[in-house]
Design an enzyme around this catalytic site. Structure first.
Site, PDB file in Angstrom:
ATOM      1  N   SER A 160       0.870  -1.186   0.000  1.00 32.97           N
ATOM      2  CA  SER A 160       0.000   0.000   0.000  1.00 32.97           C
ATOM      3  C   SER A 160       0.901   1.228   0.000  1.00 32.97           C
ATOM      4  CB  SER A 160      -0.858  -0.011   1.269  1.00 32.97           C
ATOM      5  OG  SER A 160      -1.496   1.241   1.453  1.00 32.97           O
ATOM      6  N   TYR A 174      -2.139  -1.290  10.803  1.00 30.70           N
ATOM      7  CA  TYR A 174      -2.280  -1.558   9.362  1.00 30.70           C
ATOM      8  C   TYR A 174      -1.091  -0.973   8.598  1.00 30.70           C
ATOM      9  CZ  TYR A 174      -3.900  -1.441   4.564  1.00 30.70           C
ATOM     10  OH  TYR A 174      -3.975  -1.603   3.204  1.00 30.70           O
TER      11      TYR A 174
HETATM   12  N1  LIG Z   1      -8.802  -0.626  -1.059  1.00 30.63           N
HETATM   13  C1  LIG Z   1      -7.807   0.181  -0.750  1.00 30.63           C
HETATM   14  O1  LIG Z   1      -7.962   1.412  -0.604  1.00 30.63           O
HETATM   15  C2  LIG Z   1      -6.404  -0.383  -0.587  1.00 30.63           C
HETATM   16  C3  LIG Z   1      -5.316   0.507  -0.651  1.00 30.63           C
HETATM   17  C4  LIG Z   1      -4.045  -0.016  -0.513  1.00 30.63           C
HETATM   18  C5  LIG Z   1      -3.846  -1.364  -0.319  1.00 30.63           C
HETATM   19  N2  LIG Z   1      -4.921  -2.202  -0.247  1.00 30.63           N
HETATM   20  C6  LIG Z   1      -4.670  -3.631  -0.029  1.00 30.63           C
HETATM   21  O2  LIG Z   1      -5.230  -4.359  -1.098  1.00 30.63           O
HETATM   22  C7  LIG Z   1      -5.469  -5.705  -0.679  1.00 30.63           C
HETATM   23  C8  LIG Z   1      -6.842  -6.153  -1.159  1.00 30.63           C
HETATM   24  O3  LIG Z   1      -7.816  -5.375  -0.485  1.00 30.63           O
HETATM   25  P1  LIG Z   1      -9.095  -4.787  -1.229  1.00 30.63           P
HETATM   26  O4  LIG Z   1      -8.948  -3.316  -1.244  1.00 30.63           O
HETATM   27  O5  LIG Z   1      -9.360  -5.494  -2.476  1.00 30.63           O
HETATM   28  O6  LIG Z   1     -10.200  -5.086  -0.108  1.00 30.63           O
HETATM   29  P2  LIG Z   1     -11.432  -6.113  -0.045  1.00 30.63           P
HETATM   30  O7  LIG Z   1     -12.358  -5.859  -1.169  1.00 30.63           O
HETATM   31  O8  LIG Z   1     -11.948  -5.972   1.349  1.00 30.63           O
HETATM   32  O9  LIG Z   1     -10.750  -7.535  -0.239  1.00 30.63           O
HETATM   33  C9  LIG Z   1      -9.998  -8.142   0.774  1.00 30.63           C
HETATM   34  C10 LIG Z   1      -9.832  -9.603   0.454  1.00 30.63           C
HETATM   35  O10 LIG Z   1      -9.071 -10.224   1.506  1.00 30.63           O
HETATM   36  C11 LIG Z   1      -9.760 -11.375   1.943  1.00 30.63           C
HETATM   37  N3  LIG Z   1      -9.530 -11.635   3.369  1.00 30.63           N
HETATM   38  C12 LIG Z   1      -9.727 -10.781   4.412  1.00 30.63           C
HETATM   39  N4  LIG Z   1      -9.502 -11.421   5.572  1.00 30.63           N
HETATM   40  C13 LIG Z   1      -9.163 -12.699   5.253  1.00 30.63           C
HETATM   41  C14 LIG Z   1      -8.855 -13.853   6.013  1.00 30.63           C
HETATM   42  N5  LIG Z   1      -8.876 -13.830   7.358  1.00 30.63           N
HETATM   43  N6  LIG Z   1      -8.550 -15.005   5.379  1.00 30.63           N
HETATM   44  C15 LIG Z   1      -8.563 -15.043   4.022  1.00 30.63           C
HETATM   45  N7  LIG Z   1      -8.866 -13.991   3.237  1.00 30.63           N
HETATM   46  C16 LIG Z   1      -9.169 -12.834   3.855  1.00 30.63           C
HETATM   47  C17 LIG Z   1     -11.234 -11.066   1.691  1.00 30.63           C
HETATM   48  O11 LIG Z   1     -11.978 -12.274   1.501  1.00 30.63           O
HETATM   49  P3  LIG Z   1     -13.014 -12.937   2.557  1.00 30.63           P
HETATM   50  O12 LIG Z   1     -13.663 -11.815   3.298  1.00 30.63           O
HETATM   51  O13 LIG Z   1     -13.932 -13.714   1.678  1.00 30.63           O
HETATM   52  O14 LIG Z   1     -12.154 -13.796   3.411  1.00 30.63           O
HETATM   53  C18 LIG Z   1     -11.168 -10.322   0.362  1.00 30.63           C
HETATM   54  O15 LIG Z   1     -11.149 -11.218  -0.713  1.00 30.63           O
HETATM   55  C19 LIG Z   1      -5.292  -5.710   0.848  1.00 30.63           C
HETATM   56  O16 LIG Z   1      -4.045  -6.271   1.174  1.00 30.63           O
HETATM   57  C20 LIG Z   1      -5.313  -4.235   1.202  1.00 30.63           C
HETATM   58  O17 LIG Z   1      -4.573  -3.968   2.368  1.00 30.63           O
HETATM   59  C21 LIG Z   1      -6.203  -1.753  -0.394  1.00 30.63           C
END
Ligand SMILES: NC(=O)c1ccc[n+]([C@@H]2O[C@H](COP(=O)([O-])OP(=O)(O)OC[C@H]3O[C@@H](n4cnc5c(N)ncnc54)[C@H](OP(=O)(O)O)[C@@H]3O)[C@@H](O)[C@H]2O)c1
Length: 258
Positions: free
Chosen positions: A139, A152
């Site tokens: 991130s 985080y």
């Molecule tokens: N969105 C942003 O603004 C942003 C910015 C920078 C970085 N990121 C990073 O991008 C990555 C993806 O996030 P996203 O933005 O796409 O968010 P998201 O839509 O909430 O997706 C998160 C994913 O992680 C899975 N997950 C969460 N807890 C888990 C667990 N205990 N075991 C297995 N899987 C788990 C969720 O699946 P289930 O709930 O089905 O388990 C979901 O598929 C993350 O690492 C996040 O930190 C996001």
């Protein structure tokens, strides 16, 4: 032969779009997350659209031993993983001392430990084979301290540091490791982290497909770090120039809810 990508967090957001990008190139998939129904729906869709095979392995990566069990399952099924994509992760809004310690622990398990263990489990095979790619979703939070999301931000600093170190260790092998650093992105992350109303997202957010395409391209190119989005590109340089205390104060302002 088709390449196989194992993607954690493939049930929504950036991980789901990474799966779509890989499938659109004819790649097979191992889809990992907790929500089995979402993964099965995606597997069916990708098979119908692109004729690829997608194996669904539901898994809660916050549980101790989950990464080891996942690796064992992949080996038992004789699946060769060409691309390991560590994308699963979540945040949590609030003062460090107010946030449930179990939530912090689960965050560190998923964002840090599972990612580390999966790389440790899959890298030796890739090195022996002389090919392989790892993509770790970090991130822009990785570059600065982040009050109100302190743990985080610290987990993402770990992901970036580990990736940069391994990129140097792996130079000379045909295996590469890449850190993708997105800024605010429209996914389920904002709601899951209780960030609704925080200034960060109010200033606009990227689409998860755009972020996924950037990360996937950088992974194939073997780049070590890729920051997504023109607005976010200066962050690594600014983070080096601005005193850490000031950076943390500005980050807190950006995080505050209106
Ligand atoms: N969105 C942003 O603004 C942003 C910015 C920078 C970085 N990121 C990073 O991008 C990555 C993806 O996030 P996203 O933005 O796409 O968010 P998201 O839509 O909430 O997706 C998160 C994913 O992680 C899975 N997950 C969460 N807890 C888990 C667990 N205990 N075991 C297995 N899987 C788990 C969720 O699946 P289930 O709930 O089905 O388990 C979901 O598929 C993350 O690492 C996040 O930190 C996001």
């Amino acid at each position: 032969m088709a390449t196989t990508a194992l993607i954690t967090g493939a049930s929504s957001g950036i991980g789901l779009d990474l799966a779509r990008v890989h499938a659109s190139r004819g790649g097979d998939l191992v889809l990992v997350a907790r929500r089995r129904d979402r993964l099965e729906e995606l597997a069916t869709q990708l098979h119908e659209q692109h004729g690829v095979s997608a194996v669904v392995l539901p898994c809660d990566l916050s549980l101790p031993g989950a990464a080891e069990d996942l690796h064992r399952e992949v080996v038992e099924r004789s699946i060769d993983v060409d691309y390991l994509i560590n994308n699963a992760g979540f945040g949590g809004y609030g003062l460090f001392h107010d946030i449930d310690p179990d939530r912090h622990e689960a965050m560190i398990q998923v964002n840090v430990l599972a990612l580390t263990k999966l790389m440790r489990a899959f890298l030796p095979g890739m090195i022996a084979l002389g090919s392989g790619r790892v993509l770790n979703v970090a991130s822009t939070a990785a570059f600065i301290p982040g009050p109100l999301q302190a743990v985080y931000f610290a987990t993402k600093a770990y992901v970036l540091s580990l990736t940069e170190a391994l990129a140097v260790e792996l130079a000379g092998t045909a295996v590469t490791v890449t850190a993708l650093c997105p800024g605010a992105t429209v996914t389920e992350f904002e709601a899951a982290a209780d960030l609704e109303g925080a200034g960060l997202f109010a200033r606009g957010a990227a689409t998860s497909m755009d972020v996924a395409e950037t990360g996937y391209r950088a992974m194939l190119d073997g780049r070590t770090v890729v920051v997504h989005g023109i607005r976010n590109k200066p962050i690594p340089l600014l983070a080096r120039l601005v005193p850490r205390r000031l950076a943390a104060t500005l980050a807190m302002k950006a995080m505050q809810k209106s």
